[in-house]
Design a protein around this motif. Structure first.
Motif, short mmCIF file in Angstrom:
data_model
loop_
_atom_site.label_atom_id
_atom_site.label_comp_id
_atom_site.label_asym_id
_atom_site.label_seq_id
_atom_site.Cartn_x
_atom_site.Cartn_y
_atom_site.Cartn_z
N TYR A 428 0.74 -1.10 0.55
CA TYR A 428 0.19 -0.28 0.03
C TYR A 428 0.33 1.45 -0.58
N GLY A 432 0.78 4.00 -2.18
CA GLY A 432 1.03 5.64 -2.57
C GLY A 432 1.87 6.72 -2.77
N MET A 447 -4.35 4.88 -1.11
CA MET A 447 -3.18 3.61 -0.73
C MET A 447 -2.59 3.28 1.38
#
Length: 797
Positions: A428, A432, A447
């Motif tokens: 994540y 991001g 994210m």
């Protein structure tokens, strides 16, 4: 009833499939002597509900694991035994479910600390010795007048900072070296190790090098390959023997040849049966292979000691060379991954990409046969390749890799959150960062928040392990909120991250100071955006103090961050009109970027071009217009180098526009004309895309070009550019000065006179000054002199 029984059996089978008994053995470390099993050691892993104690007789312990598959990580490990510490700390932290027993090595806590203290003292002494030698060399260079005053003090500061960094991190280096298992190294490496402990670091490194661990590993690998050939030969012979005893006689010769390869003497005895002989041969092959593998393990431990010694002394290039040789010799996933990770941390992205791809090629086929063991490793490769592509601005490829890793990590975390959620958070995080860099801010926030949700939970349960990751998450969100002008939220998160990193850096500066410097930079950027310039300057300077130390010790890893911080401070000084200081900061950034560009041109081309342009602007603002030409021209050349790859047309146009203005100021109209000729097509393309936005700029440069054309005697061209300028912006009456002159000097007297009379009251001074410039340039044709005097007389009436 049968159905109930079958359901019960099925349930028991499922339960047994999910429950794993992982065997481990605890050993006491005895220095150069063989390790011995030790009992009474408490062991607890995050993925097991209860801790266990090792057996007093054989040191064995069994971890009861639920819901894990082969290769799954065991999570945080807690080990307790009074008066002892874990020696193989890094290996224990990487424990995963495996067929072989886990190995836990403990040593006497007092003896370990004594060794560390001795190594720290040796390291400090060596750092001071090196510092003294480097200062002596500097003084000798200064005495020979080989350095400017600025260079002398800069080098002196660098030498001082290098020693400060070495002293600050000595405990970390000592800890790494103290954990090397002396029982697994040979006599030569043992002597090198002893020399190191006595403070003879250079002699120790030379001895490690002469021991040729990698050559020994290659020799052992060849032996293993020969043993494999022997086994294949035995299998072949057994098959043939079943068909024809005569064939056995022929194969017996091959047996002897194979035996000689392994340099084993065969005892003379009565001829055994073919099967017995084959089994004997197989045992010989197995024994040879096993011994060779032991040699590899021993040589690997020695190579590890060599690499740690090189890092201890700051010889990063040599450390990388050794790791690469190991990766090439062994060809294992682990060795190639270790070198790829090293290369990535050293910003050697091409090398890192090559070896990550080799790791992928090795792991990908194995996933089909054993997904639970190899899928986590494949996901790790995808993540690392995604990072390499991100750092080299190959964003589409980066997204593909990160999404592939995310798909695997999601599935694994759904099945076993405790083992795989930390890695899911990493997926994540990287997506991001990628979405932030490509200005997909909503997706980036989604994210980062997904990662934050996991990391908050992990840090609450185990702050020692996961608090650093949590701070990293806060920093990433803070950057996003700053970019989207949510300044209050950004400041709160930046300060929270910084508070965590300060605390962690006090306890472990080597691990956490780079992240602390990043926090300082983030907060400084925020303060700059919100015009809190004094606070911003302090944060940048705090970041610089850390990054200078880090870059002195390991320039390849930390110079990019140092250069970026110099640039940030330069921008701040430009904002606050401290142009002389701004110049110095840009100059420092450029010096680093030039070195980085030499090693990785495509990666640093754009940044170097921008820094030279900014440097030129700082000079221009500091009233150094002549000096500004050189850096702007350098920026322009770099922009042209980019045009075939990833062109930055805005910077290209800005450089041309600046150079036109600089040469115009110096009245070098020929050079200004040349640059403006290159600029005009770019501006026309912009004007065609957005006429309202670019009308004034485009018409203005057309106006300038019409003037340059006239003073260079290109009157027809001057006419065309003037007419185009008026077509773009009819309110730009100044264009009539150039148009009238172009008409007049081409012999179009009536058209020229009409314009001169029509705009006499508005543009008289401009008309007359243009005549002066044209006269100085010597471009007024002799046959037009009378016409010029006639118009001048009319204008002065």
């Amino acid at each position: 009833m049968k159905r109930i029984l079958w359901l019960l059996v099925a349930t028991l089978c499922v339960t047994n499939a999910l429950a794993i008994d992982q065997l481990g053995i605890a050993y006491r470390y005895n220095g150069k002597k063989q390790r011995t099993p030790i009992g009474g050691v408490y062991v607890k892993v995050a993925t097991s509900p209860n801790g266990v104690v090792s057996d007093k007789k054989n040191g064995q312990f069994v971890l009861k694991l639920d819901g894990l598959g082969m290769g799954d990580p065991l999570g945080m490990v807690t080990v307790s035994k009074r008066g002892m510490v874990v020696l193989n700390k890094d290996e224990v932290a990487k424990w995963s479910v495996q067929k072989k027993p886990l190995v836990l090595i403990l040593c006497d806590a007092n003896e370990f600390q004594k060794l560390k203290d001795r190594l720290v003292a040796i390291g400090r002494s060596q750092a001071k010795k090196n510092h003294k030698q480097e200062l002596a060399k500097l003084e000798a260079m200064n005495a020979k007048k080989q350095l400017t005053l600025e260079q002398y003090y800069a080098k002196q500061d660098s030498i001082d900072k290098k020693m400060e960094h070495a002293l600050a991190h000595m405990d970390e280096y000592a800890d790494l070296f103290a954990r090397i298992d002396e029982s697994e190294i040979d006599a030569v490496s043992q002597k090198a190790f002893d020399l190191f402990k006595q403070g003879h670091i250079d002699e120790a490194i030379d001895l490690f090098k002469k021991n040729e661990q990698i050559a020994k590993i290659k020799k052992s690998i060849r032996t293993i390959e020969q043993a494999k050939e022997m086994r294949q030969l035995v299998d072949s012979v057994q098959t043939l023997a079943k068909r024809d005893i005569d064939e056995y006689t022929k194969q017996a010769k091959a047996y002897a040849e194979a035996l000689s390869l392994l340099k084993k003497n065969e005892q003379k005895a009565k001829m055994p049966s073919i099967r017995e002989k084959a089994e004997e041969m197989r045992q010989l092959a197995d024994s040879a292979g096993s011994l060779a593998q032991q040699d590899i393990d021993e040589s690997m431990e020695q190579a590890k000691a060599y690499v740690e010694a090189l890092k201890y002394k700051g010889e990063w290039e040599e450390a990388g060379r050794v790791l690469k040789e190991l990766a090439d010799a062994l060809g294992t996933y682990e060795a190639m991954m270790e070198y790829a990770d090293f290369a990535r941390r050293q910003n050697q992205y091409a090398e890192a990409e090559t070896y990550y791809k080799l790791c992928k090629d090795k792991i990908a086929p194995l996933v089909k046969t054993n997904p639970e063991l190899y899928e986590p490793q494949l996901a790790k490769v995808y993540i690392n390749l995604g990072v390499v592509y991100y750092c080299t601005k190959r964003f589409n490829e980066s997204e593909q890799m990160h999404k592939a890793a995310l798909e695997i990590r999601k599935r694994l975390a759904d099945a076993n959150p405790q083992a795989h959620e930390p890695d899911l958070a990493v997926c994540y995080k990287h997506l991001g960062l990628l979405y932030f860099e490509t200005q997909r801010y909503d997706e980036s926030e989604q994210m980062h928040k997904a990662a934050l949700q996991i990391r908050k939970r992990l840090a609450d349960a185990n702050p020692q392990t996961y608090e650093s990751d949590l701070a990293d998450n806060y920093n990433n969100l803070a950057c996003l909120y700053r970019a989207t002008q949510r300044y209050a939220e950004s400041e709160l998160l930046s300060k929270t991250a910084m508070a965590i990193y300060k605390r962690l850096a006090d306890a472990n500066p080597q691990a956490c100071e780079p992240d602390l410097a990043r926090s300082y930079n983030n907060l400084a950027n925020l303060y700059s955006d919100t015009q809190r310039y004094t606070e911003s300057e302090k944060m940048y300077k705090d970041a610089l103090e850390i990054l200078k130390r880090l870059a002195d010790a390991n320039p390849q890893a930390y110079e990019p961050d140092l250069a970026a911080t110099y640039n940030n401070l330069a921008n701040l000084y430009s904002k606050t009109q401290r142009y002389a200081e701004s110049e110095q900061m840009y100059k420092a950034a450029i010096a680093i970027y030039e070195r980085l560009y030499e090693g990785a041109p495509q990666q640093y081309l754009s940044r170097l071009a921008k820094r030279y342009f900014d440097y030129g602007m700082a000079m221009l603002n500091n009233n150094k217009s002549n000096e500004a030409i050189e850096p702007v021209e350098r920026s322009l050349k770099l922009c042209k180098d980019m045009m075939n790859d990833k062109p930055d047309k805005a910077l290209y146009a800005a450089n041309l526009s600046c150079l036109v203005g600089l040469h115009n100021t110096n009245k070098d109209y020929a050079t200004a004309y040349t640059y403006n000729k290159e600029l005009l097509p770019l501006l026309k393309a912009n004007y065609d895309d957005d006429a309202v936005k670019w009308k004034v700029v485009y018409s203005g440069q057309l106006l300038s070009q019409s003037f340059y054309a006239n003073v260079l005697g290109k009157f027809e061209e001057g006419e065309l550019h003037s007419l185009e300028a008026l077509k773009v912006d009819s309110t730009q009456h100044l264009a009539y000065t150039n148009l009238a002159a172009a008409y007049l000097l081409q012999g179009k007297y009536e058209a020229a006179e009409k314009l001169y009379r029509q705009y006499k009251s508005e543009l008289k001074e401009g008309f007359l000054s243009d005549f002066d410039e044209l006269a100085k340039a010597g471009v007024i044709p002799a046959e037009r002199m009378a016409d010029v005097e006639k118009i001048k007389k009319m204008l002065n009436e």
